[in-house]
Design an enzyme around this catalytic site. Structure first.
Site, short mmCIF file in Angstrom:
data_model
loop_
_atom_site.label_atom_id
_atom_site.label_comp_id
_atom_site.label_asym_id
_atom_site.label_seq_id
_atom_site.Cartn_x
_atom_site.Cartn_y
_atom_site.Cartn_z
N TYR A 144 0.86 -1.18 0.00
CA TYR A 144 0.00 0.00 0.00
C TYR A 144 0.89 1.22 0.00
CZ TYR A 144 -3.31 3.54 1.82
OH TYR A 144 -4.08 4.66 2.01
N ASP A 239 9.36 2.76 -0.88
CA ASP A 239 8.37 3.44 -0.04
C ASP A 239 8.71 3.10 1.42
OD1 ASP A 239 4.71 3.45 0.19
OD2 ASP A 239 6.28 4.22 1.50
N LYS A 267 5.28 9.52 8.43
CA LYS A 267 5.13 9.01 9.80
C LYS A 267 6.19 9.55 10.77
CE LYS A 267 2.75 4.93 8.02
NZ LYS A 267 1.36 4.96 8.51
P1 KE4 Z 1 -0.43 8.55 4.54
O1 KE4 Z 1 -0.97 9.25 3.32
O2 KE4 Z 1 -1.49 7.76 5.28
O3 KE4 Z 1 0.36 9.49 5.45
O4 KE4 Z 1 0.67 7.48 4.06
C1 KE4 Z 1 0.29 6.53 3.10
C2 KE4 Z 1 1.24 5.34 3.18
C3 KE4 Z 1 2.23 5.22 2.24
N1 KE4 Z 1 3.11 4.18 2.27
C4 KE4 Z 1 3.04 3.25 3.25
C5 KE4 Z 1 4.03 2.12 3.25
C6 KE4 Z 1 2.04 3.33 4.25
O5 KE4 Z 1 1.98 2.38 5.21
C7 KE4 Z 1 1.12 4.40 4.23
C8 KE4 Z 1 0.01 4.54 5.25
N2 KE4 Z 1 -0.08 3.50 6.21
C9 KE4 Z 1 -1.41 3.24 6.75
C10 KE4 Z 1 -1.37 2.04 7.70
N3 KE4 Z 1 -0.51 1.00 7.34
C11 KE4 Z 1 -1.96 4.44 7.42
C12 KE4 Z 1 -3.15 4.18 8.30
C13 KE4 Z 1 -4.41 4.70 7.69
O6 KE4 Z 1 -4.60 4.55 6.46
O7 KE4 Z 1 -5.23 5.25 8.47
#
Ligand code: KE4
Length: 430
Positions: A144, A239, A267
């Site tokens: 993801y 990523d 993060k």
């Molecule tokens: P954000 O747009 O949520 O800040 O980041 C997206 C993203 C990109 N790449 C990786 C590897 C990620 O894990 C994420 C976002 N992670 C999720 C949970 N694994 C965020 C939690 C959520 O969607 O509320």
């Protein structure tokens, strides 16, 4: 467990926010309960609006590697706030954090701050397309990269899949340039990247997958990915939104000694405030506006409060011994967690690297999306509900990572192990 206030907030929230939450996984739908509303968090503890306290293994999905409300991070935010919360103009804090991030992450010569991981990956993919003049993005099933249109692609049937919309609203002609192929499969990777019919701009990969649950790559897979993309002039994007500053100061690329062309971060680098970043070699990054033709912008990019929080966070993780201590604590915990599962005769597979881990309720090794999907999500949901009611906050999905932070001490971890043991006992008896 008292939940009156959370229930009341959830009812109100559902009137004005889709699903009552601002990010779908928080709704706890896959674990069969309503979400708890948080009042405050300190260290590794979260307190909900009904006063229930929990040992937190979600850590806001990764940012809280120091634990919540770390005094240095809070002090940095309080010091920055009175000077203004957003300037829409460059400020010293952005330069300081950019220098620290580039000094910490081996492949970074230049970095651009954005406000989320999604913005980081979306921008990196656009840059790769602009830099190569090619269109196709290759990703991996189960990985993801945020919710930008071109990444909302789920693996279709068959092993090499032309992207099919993973969500309504994503037009076919957006995802036709996205291929999703199996993670950890060298043969399919090579066949795809060498397919001359495909004008591949980039491959984007989670160098350790965290979004199908934790799946650690075969090193041969990552090395093959690096070798093939170098040979074929394809941009390799790591990523590292989860793994950046999590698995080592320099993230997975430092831990594995494999350098990508572009890296996406998020993060941890914001200390809990909204920060994402993408960066890499000057030769590629200098194609980004205003120096180059590839456009990317953001009103709140480089926000002074977020930069201050990120700086405070990074200064701590850069201290000698930080990752050694986190590694030792995480290993101590995971070893005992696996033993608890073995004793309870509950079929589980524990995938761990550093301070991120997932306990899959399955009997077969989990090495990719297909094997991850064999996990018993009902059993995970039962475990989640038993753990939350005994004061341990796990991710409300089988397909996420649990995180140990610097704030978890042996007592917290021992309590979590005891609660796990009683939960597994109930599961084995059910
Ligand atoms: P954000 O747009 O949520 O800040 O980041 C997206 C993203 C990109 N790449 C990786 C590897 C990620 O894990 C994420 C976002 N992670 C999720 C949970 N694994 C965020 C939690 C959520 O969607 O509320």
């Amino acid at each position: 467990m008292k939940m009156d206030k959370s229930s009341a907030y959830f009812e109100k929230a559902c009137q004005v926010i889709p699903g009552g939450v601002n990010s779908p996984v928080r709704a706890c739908k896959s674990v069969g309960c309503d979400p708890l509303f948080v009042a405050s968090a300190k260290g590794c503890m979260v307190t909900d609006v009904d006063g229930n306290e929990f040992i937190d293994f979600v850590g806001s999905w990764g940012p809280m590697i120091l634990g919540h409300s770390h005094p240095d991070v809070i002090a940095a935010i309080c010091d920055a706030a009175p000077k203004g919360t957003s300037f829409g103009a460059p400020c010293p804090l952005e330069v300081e954090l950019a220098e620290l991030v580039c000094d910490s992450v081996p492949s970074l010569e230049k970095v651009r701050f954005v406000s989320s991981g999604t913005e980081a990956t979306m921008s990196a993919a656009r840059l790769a397309r602009g830099y190569t003049g090619r269109n196709i993005v290759v990703k991996f099933d189960g990985c993801y990269h945020g919710h930008a249109d071109s990444f909302l692609v789920k693996a279709g049937s068959g092993v090499i899949t032309l992207g099919i919309p993973g969500s309504p609203g994503v037009p076919d002609d957006i995802v036709k340039n996205t291929l999703s192929i199996p993670y950890n499969n060298v043969e399919i990777l090579e066949a795809t990247l060498r397919d001359a019919k495909l004008d591949i701009a980039c491959v984007i990969v989670e160098p350790v997958a965290g979004n199908m649950g934790v799946v650690v790559p075969e090193l041969a897979f990552l090395q093959k990915l690096r070798d093939l993309t170098s040979e074929l002039g394809i941009v390799l994007i790591f990523d590292e939104v989860i793994t950046g500053f999590r698995l080592a100061l320099g993230g997975a690329q430092e831990r594995f000694g494999i350098l990508p062309d572009l890296t996406c971060l998020g993060k941890i680098i914001g200390g809990g405030l909204p920060v994402g970043a993408y960066g890499g070699r000057k030769e590629i990054m200098d194609n980004i506006a205003p120096d180059g033709p590839v456009y990317q912008a953001g009103t709140l990019s480089g926000n002074p409060l977020a930069m201050a929080a990120g700086l405070a966070m990074l200064k701590i993780v850069r201290q000698a011994g930080f990752y050694d201590e986190l590694e030792e604590k995480s290993d101590w915990f995971a070893t005992r967690l696996a033993a608890v599962a073995a004793t309870a005769q509950v079929p589980t597979v524990l995938n761990r690297i550093g301070s991120m881990m997932t306990c899959f309720f399955t009997e077969t090794p989990v090495t990719d999306f297909e094997s991850a999907m064999k996990a018993d999500t009902e059993r995970y949901a039962q475990h989640f509900r038993q753990m939350i009611s005994s004061g341990v906050w796990l991710a409300p999905s089988q397909f996420e990572a649990a995180f140990v932070s610097a704030a978890h001490d042996r007592n917290h971890l021992k309590k979590a192990l005891d609660m796990t043991e009683s939960s597994f006992k109930k599961i084995s008896e059910s």
